[in-house]
Design a protein around this motif. Structure first.
Motif, PDB file in Angstrom:
ATOM      1  N   PRO A  97       3.790   3.040  -1.409  1.00 14.61           N
ATOM      2  CA  PRO A  97       4.746   2.854  -2.502  1.00 14.61           C
ATOM      3  C   PRO A  97       6.177   2.905  -1.961  1.00 14.61           C
ATOM      4  O   PRO A  97       6.422   3.431  -0.882  1.00 14.61           O
ATOM      5  CB  PRO A  97       4.464   4.048  -3.425  1.00 14.61           C
ATOM      6  CG  PRO A  97       3.125   4.557  -3.040  1.00 14.61           C
ATOM      7  CD  PRO A  97       2.969   4.242  -1.582  1.00 14.61           C
TER       8      PRO A  97
ATOM      9  N   MET B  90       0.827  -1.225   0.000  1.00 10.30           N
ATOM     10  CA  MET B  90       0.000   0.000   0.000  1.00 10.30           C
ATOM     11  C   MET B  90       0.855   1.266   0.000  1.00 10.30           C
ATOM     12  O   MET B  90       0.525   2.233  -0.672  1.00 10.30           O
ATOM     13  CB  MET B  90      -0.891  -0.039   1.243  1.00 10.30           C
ATOM     14  CG  MET B  90      -2.164   0.738   1.114  1.00 10.30           C
ATOM     15  SD  MET B  90      -3.266   0.013  -0.095  1.00 10.30           S
ATOM     16  CE  MET B  90      -3.750   1.459  -0.967  1.00 10.30           C
TER      17      MET B  90
ATOM     18  N   ASN C 174      -1.320   0.619 -12.764  1.00  8.39           N
ATOM     19  CA  ASN C 174      -1.837   1.113 -11.487  1.00  8.39           C
ATOM     20  C   ASN C 174      -2.955   0.160 -11.067  1.00  8.39           C
ATOM     21  O   ASN C 174      -3.165  -0.870 -11.716  1.00  8.39           O
ATOM     22  CB  ASN C 174      -2.340   2.565 -11.663  1.00  8.39           C
ATOM     23  CG  ASN C 174      -2.348   3.356 -10.347  1.00  8.39           C
ATOM     24  OD1 ASN C 174      -2.749   2.855  -9.305  1.00  8.39           O
ATOM     25  ND2 ASN C 174      -1.893   4.595 -10.396  1.00  8.39           N
TER      26      ASN C 174
ATOM     27  N   GLY D  94      -1.448   6.524  -2.291  1.00  4.09           N
ATOM     28  CA  GLY D  94      -1.400   5.107  -2.641  1.00  4.09           C
ATOM     29  C   GLY D  94      -1.426   4.843  -4.128  1.00  4.09           C
ATOM     30  O   GLY D  94      -0.888   3.845  -4.600  1.00  4.09           O
ATOM     31  N   CYS D  95      -2.069   5.736  -4.903  1.00  5.56           N
ATOM     32  CA  CYS D  95      -2.179   5.460  -6.343  1.00  5.56           C
ATOM     33  C   CYS D  95      -2.142   6.729  -7.188  1.00  5.56           C
ATOM     34  O   CYS D  95      -1.678   6.699  -8.315  1.00  5.56           O
ATOM     35  CB  CYS D  95      -3.452   4.672  -6.640  1.00  5.56           C
ATOM     36  SG  CYS D  95      -4.964   5.638  -6.444  1.00  5.56           S
ATOM     37  N   GLY D  96      -2.681   7.818  -6.659  1.00  3.31           N
ATOM     38  CA  GLY D  96      -2.674   9.071  -7.407  1.00  3.31           C
ATOM     39  C   GLY D  96      -3.750   9.186  -8.471  1.00  3.31           C
ATOM     40  O   GLY D  96      -3.818  10.203  -9.179  1.00  3.31           O
ATOM     41  N   ILE D  97      -4.581   8.150  -8.613  1.00  2.00           N
ATOM     42  CA  ILE D  97      -5.610   8.197  -9.666  1.00  2.00           C
ATOM     43  C   ILE D  97      -7.008   7.824  -9.149  1.00  2.00           C
ATOM     44  O   ILE D  97      -7.830   7.281  -9.881  1.00  2.00           O
ATOM     45  CB  ILE D  97      -5.245   7.278 -10.858  1.00  2.00           C
ATOM     46  CG1 ILE D  97      -5.089   5.815 -10.408  1.00  2.00           C
ATOM     47  CG2 ILE D  97      -3.975   7.762 -11.564  1.00  2.00           C
ATOM     48  CD1 ILE D  97      -5.132   4.820 -11.563  1.00  2.00           C
TER      49      ILE D  97
ATOM     50  N   ARG E 249       2.732   4.847  -7.964  1.00  4.66           N
ATOM     51  CA  ARG E 249       2.195   3.490  -8.100  1.00  4.66           C
ATOM     52  C   ARG E 249       2.561   2.915  -9.461  1.00  4.66           C
ATOM     53  O   ARG E 249       2.837   1.722  -9.591  1.00  4.66           O
ATOM     54  CB  ARG E 249       0.658   3.509  -7.922  1.00  4.66           C
ATOM     55  CG  ARG E 249      -0.003   2.136  -8.044  1.00  4.66           C
ATOM     56  CD  ARG E 249       0.530   1.136  -7.027  1.00  4.66           C
ATOM     57  NE  ARG E 249       0.305   1.574  -5.667  1.00  4.66           N
ATOM     58  CZ  ARG E 249       0.862   1.025  -4.595  1.00  4.66           C
ATOM     59  NH1 ARG E 249       1.705   0.010  -4.718  1.00  4.66           N
ATOM     60  NH2 ARG E 249       0.624   1.507  -3.389  1.00  4.66           N
TER      61      ARG E 249
END
Ligand code: FES
Ligand code: FES
Lengths: 730, 151
Positions: free
Chosen positions: A354, A352, A665, B38-41, A437
């Protein structure tokens, strides 16, 4: 806003960077620490100038009555910051509420994993290799407190009792807390020999105690690497090559450099790094750097080409990993044979948090803040980049937002990158590297792709008499210090297959190590068992069906030499109601696997709706992990292992097209979500054996248990993963 | 031009790239690190905050879009519902690595604000945007139900 100090978490050392000197007295583990007090400690300790009891490298008792356990393992969710303090608290007779956990600095002499010979966390070894060590550490601290009390009260130490952190002498009516005695106990010599408790007298081990990180992890105060703030810190983002093995030929940073806040654009060994005054700017500028890559040595094959090559190899004899009897001969005369081929994709760990690291380089010294999982390796790799000695590299191990194996790698990839960047900056400039990610999903170090080729022979009574198992895939140990002599078999490629628990008189297990493949790979939660348990257990159900036998009974009949396997199967079958009626379009599947000396069996209940969608409704899990330190932590690890494994089996796949990773992603690399999580029941096999691992062993059985339920439901075995490739899932 | 908004009850103003996602302004400019990346999207929920009371993925909202708005982060939680959620989380030992949990808790509090007695389906709908790689999902569900009974 000021970064607050949170003395109860592992983050403290990180934020405040105490300098710590370990003085070895003699050859033993009798250690004196000197702490440069942090802000928080100065406030707490300054007025009375009372000393901490530094009983040994693992236990510190403070005048404020807290007992801090120095945890040599990385807390990445598996609960070491709760489990290890439990062991110390037990032997000290401490009260659970006074216990605290703090991450140990990198120091191989003091803090090596006794299973590895270096400081590191993995292989579900944390409890097993710390159990005796921390019992002794706790008992030593207790003895020093008792001896201090005896001296103070002028009574025989043997008459003193300790309960829940209070030291008492009944006859003289004296009593004192650990905190009150800490200062005096600090003057005591640690006893050379201590008596450990009889396990039947344990009051904490084996009971449910709240996790020590519960509060800070629910109010936003827990500090991870991502949250480290250092004065003057800058941020970095890296452009990695689009294909594995490519290098930078040239780059044009003119557009990137024009963005406000960009500090520098520098080539490093793994790509081009951009440094800026914020992460957002660094990332935006990273995306604006024009890079020409030299792809002459890059891996350009895609998944279809690799799969075809693996399948062709799987049809030819490999290197023998295990052999008994004469499988070829018996197979030829068997009454019935069953054969199949399994396909396993590459898998990303996708923790979780990065990958990230903060590195600060000064003349002749370097400090690293990271979720360091192999501290000794990371220390050495950082030192090498900077031309320093390993001891000149101070590692502040941070809480990690998951790892699943990713942070434990012999190249220390993301930490080395941050170090290379820090080296280009003015001395003393801290830099925080954050992978996006996309960097993580596309970045390699995957669970390897595999093909398994299997064949079984049954005699005319339906007994399994021959078994051949060929595995094709990359070796994980290759190129690491754990690599065996030339020509040897990588045990990680065949674990769970070469030691098949079932008694088969004629067996051949072979390996083709595809070490020409240029995709970087790594261990992934439960390592070899991620694929071997699936192949062996799914194939076992196919063979049981061909033999006309119940999958459970078929297994039990062949487990004569494996009492623990038998016992967990019995337990899980009983709890899951194996053999009892189920609603229409619902079926059960069973599987068992040993990993890291623990044995776990699971039964999955799977249903199919009118549209053919598959759903996993319930999983019953039975585990034998020896003596249990905290049943709720074990339960949580089983739940987590099942969820992690299930997501991968149902829909996890990294695929390549012409050498380029197709996912980037969580939209393309789909992971398990709350609406897909089955109900889970965990049952323990009572055991007084030494504690064994729990972080990984929950993972291997879930895939085959689900696949076997699907097999029971549809009559078709699932041989290509992920399951969603052929069957819709909900 | 600095962009101004209310953060956990205090007015703040940041002179940054107007494209900068709210997440990075909260973390790096305001120094509140409880909200995670965590992902940015908008796929994982680690960055969940409340904007004018509604849950939002701060990684995918430019700071310019919150000018004048009220933003609440994990550090600013103080309502009865929020305290009940945190207490249930602790009671049931929900956390593992803990990295996703600020986002989980922000989503759970928003759910309970709207739906004080959520069903399992309500929980699936409200929480399926929050990934937990440690798969603490069953305990999250249990903790939401537990908090609902205590409010
Ligand atoms: S970081 Fe915002 S949703 Fe993932
Ligand atoms: S607790 Fe680790 S990701 Fe949720």
């Amino acid at each position: 806003m000021n970064k607050q100090m949170f003395p109860f978490t592992a983050s403290e050392t990180a934020v405040s960077a105490p300098s710590r000197r370990a003085l070895l007295k003699g050859a033993g583990l009798i250690i004196a620490f000197s702490f440069a007090p942090t802000g928080a400690r100065v406030l707490a300790a300054a007025p009375a100038a009372k000393k901490n009891l530094e009983a040994n490298a693992f236990v510190r008792v403070a005048p404020d009555n807290t007992v801090t356990v120095i945890v040599k393992h990385l807390e990445m969710g598996q609960g070491v910051n709760t489990g290890l303090p439990t062991i110390v608290a037990e032997e000290m007779d401490a009260d659970w509420s006074q216990m605290r956990a703090e991450s140990a600095p990198a120091n191989v002499e003091l803090y090596k994993n006794t299973a590895f010979g270096m400081q590191g966390t993995g292989g579900s070894t944390a409890i097993a290799n710390s159990y005796e060590q921390l019992r002794k550490a706790g008992a030593t601290a207790r003895a020093m407190l008792v001896n201090a009390a005896a001296k103070e009260w002028k009574v025989p130490a043997g008459e003193i009792t300790v309960k829940q952190g209070v030291v008492s002498h009944a006859a003289s009516k004296h009593s004192a807390t650990f905190g009150e005695l800490a200062d005096k106990a600090a003057a005591q010599m640690p006893p050379a020999d201590v008596k450990l408790k009889d396990p039947k007298d344990f009051t904490l081990i084996g009971t449910v105690q709240p996790r020590l990180d519960n509060v800070d992890k629910t109010n936003g105060k827990a500090i991870f690497t991502l949250d480290i703030v250092r004065p003057g810190m800058v941020y970095a983002s890296i452009a990695h090559p689009p294909r594995f093995g490519a290098t930078v030929k040239s780059f044009d940073a003119s557009v990137a450099m024009k963005l406000k806040g960009v500090i520098s654009v520098v080539p490093i060994s793994s790509g081009v790094a951009v440094v800026a005054d914020s992460f957002w700017t660094a990332k935006k500028a990273r995306d604006a750097v024009q890079i020409t890559w030299d792809e002459s040595k890059a891996e350009k094959r895609g998944t279809p080409e690799l799969m075809a090559a693996y399948k062709a190899l799987g049809k030819t004899p490999g290197q023998s990993a295990h052999k008994a009897g004469d499988a070829t001969k018996i197979m030829a005369t068997a009454a019935k044979t069953v054969a199949t081929e399994f396909e396993f994709p590459f898998l990303a760990h996708a923790p979780m948090e990065p990958l990230d690291a903060v590195v600060e380089v000064r003349d002749g010294a370097c400090e690293v803040w990271a979720g360091s999982q192999f501290q000794t390796v990371d220390q050495g790799n950082v030192a090498k980049v900077l031309g320093l000695k390993p001891e000149q590299v101070l590692i502040h191990t941070q809480l990690a937002g998951g790892s699943f194996g990713r942070r434990a790698n012999f190249a220390s990839d993301f930490i080395v990158e941050a170090t290379e960047i820090a080296k280009t900056l003015p001395a003393g400039t801290p830099v925080k590297l954050i992978w996006t990610r996309e960097d993580d999903i596309k970045g390699g170090k995957y669970r390897p792709m595999y093909v398994h080729n299997m064949k079984a022979g049954l005699d005319d009574k339906g007994n399994l008499v021959a078994w051949t198992h060929r595995i094709v895939g990359q070796s994980i140990f290759k190129g690491t210090p754990f690599q065996g002599p030339p020509g040897s078999i990588d045990p990680l490629s065949v674990e769970g297959a070469a030691n098949l628990p079932y008694a088969v008189p004629n067996i051949d297990v072979e390996l083709h190590a595809t070490d020409d493949v240029g995709v970087p790979i790594l261990w992934w939660r439960s390592v070899g068992s991620t694929h071997t348990a699936y192949a062996t257990e799914v194939f076992t159900d196919m063979v049981a069906k061909a033999a006309g036998k119940d999958p459970l009974a078929f297994r039990q009949a062949m487990l004569g030499g494996h009492a623990r396997h038998k016992a967990v199967l019995d337990l899980v079958a009983e709890k899951a109601g194996w053999g009892t009626a189920l609603p229409a379009n619902t079926a059960r599947g069973i599987a068992v696997a040993e990993a890291f000396s623990s044995v776990v069996a699971q039964v999955a209940e799977v249903s199919r709706d009118a549209k053919g969608n598959i759903k996993v409704n319930r999983v019953v899990c039975a585990v034998d992990c020896g003596m249990i330190i905290n049943p709720d932590v074990v339960r949580a690890q089983m739940e987590g292992g099942i969820g992690y494994g299930l997501g991968a089996i149902m829909k996890g796949a990294i695929t390549l097209k012409d050498g380029r990773v197709e996912q980037s992603n969580f939209d393309g690399y789909d992971v398990l979500r709350i609406d897909e999580m089955p109900k889970i029941e965990v049952h323990f096999l009572p055991s007084t054996g030494a504690p064994t691992g729990v972080g990984e062993p929950g993972v291997p059985p879930i895939g085959p248990a689900v696949a076997n339920a699907i097999f029971a439901l549809t009559g078709k075995p699932v041989t290509v993963l992920p399951i969603s490739k052929a069957i819709p899932t909900v | 031009m600095p962009i101004s908004f209310e953060l956990n009850g205090q007015t703040v103003a940041f002179d940054v790239d107007p494209d900068m996602p709210l997440l990075w302004a909260i973390r790096e400019k305001a120094g509140l690190t409880g909200t995670k990346f965590g992902c940015g999207i908008a796929q994982c929920g680690a960055c969940t905050v409340h904007i004018d009371g509604a849950p939002a993925r701060s990684c995918s909202i430019p700071i310019s879009a919150v000018a004048g708005a009220k933003v609440l982060t994990i550090e600013g939680l103080s309502s009865k519902t929020a305290l009940a959620v945190q207490a249930s989380w602790q009671k049931l030992n929900v956390v593992q690595c803990g990295y996703c949990q600020s986002g989980q808790i922000m989503s759970a509090v928003a759910l309970l604000n709207d739906t004080p007695k959520p069903t399992d389906d309500d929980i699936d709908t409200a929480m399926s945007g929050n990934i937990c790689r440690c798969a603490t999902y069953n305990r999250i569900r249990e903790a939401i139900h537990d908090a609902a009974t205590s409010i």
